[in-house]
Design an enzyme around this catalytic site. Structure first.
Site, short mmCIF file in Angstrom:
data_model
loop_
_atom_site.label_atom_id
_atom_site.label_comp_id
_atom_site.label_asym_id
_atom_site.label_seq_id
_atom_site.Cartn_x
_atom_site.Cartn_y
_atom_site.Cartn_z
N ARG A 72 0.84 -1.20 0.00
CA ARG A 72 0.00 0.00 0.00
C ARG A 72 0.88 1.26 0.00
O ARG A 72 0.56 2.25 -0.63
CB ARG A 72 -0.90 -0.05 1.24
CG ARG A 72 -1.83 1.12 1.42
CD ARG A 72 -2.92 1.17 0.38
NE ARG A 72 -3.74 2.34 0.58
CZ ARG A 72 -5.05 2.32 0.72
NH1 ARG A 72 -5.71 1.21 0.65
NH2 ARG A 72 -5.72 3.44 0.91
N ASN A 114 -11.11 17.26 0.65
CA ASN A 114 -12.01 16.15 0.39
C ASN A 114 -13.44 16.64 0.60
O ASN A 114 -13.66 17.63 1.31
CB ASN A 114 -11.71 14.98 1.34
CG ASN A 114 -12.39 13.68 0.93
OD1 ASN A 114 -13.01 13.59 -0.14
ND2 ASN A 114 -12.28 12.67 1.77
N THR A 115 -14.38 15.95 -0.03
CA THR A 115 -15.80 16.26 0.19
C THR A 115 -16.49 15.00 0.68
O THR A 115 -16.20 13.90 0.21
CB THR A 115 -16.45 16.85 -1.07
OG1 THR A 115 -17.83 17.08 -0.79
CG2 THR A 115 -16.33 15.95 -2.28
N HIS A 116 -17.40 15.20 1.65
CA HIS A 116 -18.02 14.05 2.32
C HIS A 116 -19.53 14.26 2.42
O HIS A 116 -19.98 15.37 2.75
CB HIS A 116 -17.40 13.90 3.72
CG HIS A 116 -17.94 12.72 4.46
ND1 HIS A 116 -17.59 11.42 4.14
CD2 HIS A 116 -18.82 12.62 5.48
CE1 HIS A 116 -18.24 10.59 4.93
NE2 HIS A 116 -18.99 11.29 5.76
N ASP A 148 -6.50 15.42 6.80
CA ASP A 148 -5.39 15.17 7.72
C ASP A 148 -5.21 13.65 7.83
O ASP A 148 -5.73 12.91 6.99
CB ASP A 148 -5.61 15.86 9.07
CG ASP A 148 -6.78 15.28 9.85
OD1 ASP A 148 -7.36 14.26 9.41
OD2 ASP A 148 -7.11 15.84 10.92
N GLY A 150 -6.46 11.45 9.76
CA GLY A 150 -7.58 10.63 10.25
C GLY A 150 -8.59 10.34 9.14
O GLY A 150 -8.41 10.72 7.98
N ASP A 152 -11.73 11.38 7.70
CA ASP A 152 -12.70 12.49 7.62
C ASP A 152 -12.65 13.39 8.85
O ASP A 152 -13.69 13.90 9.30
CB ASP A 152 -14.13 11.95 7.39
CG ASP A 152 -14.23 11.14 6.10
OD1 ASP A 152 -13.48 11.42 5.16
OD2 ASP A 152 -15.06 10.22 6.05
#
Ligand code: GAR
Length: 207
Positions: A72, A114-116, A148, A150, A152
């Site tokens: 990974r 990011n978008t959540h 970051d 974590g 989300d």
């Protein structure tokens, strides 16, 4: 973060699926006044509508699959190299279903968004709409945040609320959220590109 004024910000968008958020960014970018140039679209899988949307818009694409790497970490480093090769001012995950590793994050500090599909910190993870519905909340929404280490958990740039209706299933709620999500993402990315931004602890400000 201050970008060169008058020059469109270079944005790399990361995708894994349908790509409606990407499409909204591409459409907004057609107007020079928006201040964004989507210079590349990266994915972790082939044959997805999002890549077809990028290609139709004449945007360069790249695909790197975890399965094609020994570890990974190797994939993460190669993916970061591919993104960095496009010299982005801003990297935007728009339905990209992979967590970036620490190597990737270190390359794009405070410039990876990011978008959540939920009002973070509620309902992080892969199924924001499903989890909100299962919990029985009456309001959910979307969150754009700086990534970051974590899941989300990063500093929030913008949010919008969306009602949960009695007859909703996961698909109907997610679609209602995505309408707001596209609007918020387009607004935030454009303002950051044009005005710059500051991240101080958990506070993100766009002047
Ligand atoms: C969006 O709703 C985005 O928030 C979500 O995937 C959808 C992608 O839609 N991402 C996540 O759930 C990440 N945890 P799109 O491919 O049509 O832009």
């Amino acid at each position: 973060m201050r970008l060169s004024s008058g020059v469109p910000a270079r944005v790399v968008v990361l995708v894994s699926g349908t790509g409606t958020n990407l499409a909204a960014l591409l459409e907004a970018s057609e107007d020079p006044a928006y201040g964004v140039n989507v210079v590349a679209v990266g994915a972790d899988r082939k044959d997805i509508p999002a890549l077809a949307r990028a290609q139709a818009a004449g945007v360069s694409t790249f695909v790197l699959r975890v399965a094609d790497f020994e570890t990974r970490e190797d994939w993460d480093a190669a993916f970061a190299d591919a993104v960095a090769g496009h010299e982005p001012d801003l990297v935007v995950s728009a339905g990209f279903m992979k967590l970036a590793g620490s190597g990737f994050l270190a390359r794009f500090p405070n410039r990876y968004l990011n978008t959540h599909p939920a009002l973070l910190p509620a309902f992080p993870g892969m199924h924001g709409a499903r989890d909100a519905l299962a919990h029985g909340v009456k309001v959910s929404g979307c969150t754009v945040f700086v990534v970051d280490g974590g899941v989300d958990t990063g500093p929030i740039v913008a949010q919008a609320a969306v009602p949960v209706l009695d007859g909703d299933d996961e698909a109907s709620l997610h679609e209602r959220i995505k309408v707001e999500e596209r609007r918020v993402l387009v607004d935030v990315v454009g303002r950051m590109a044009r005005e710059g931004w500051t991240v101080t602890g958990r506070r993100v400000t766009i002047p």
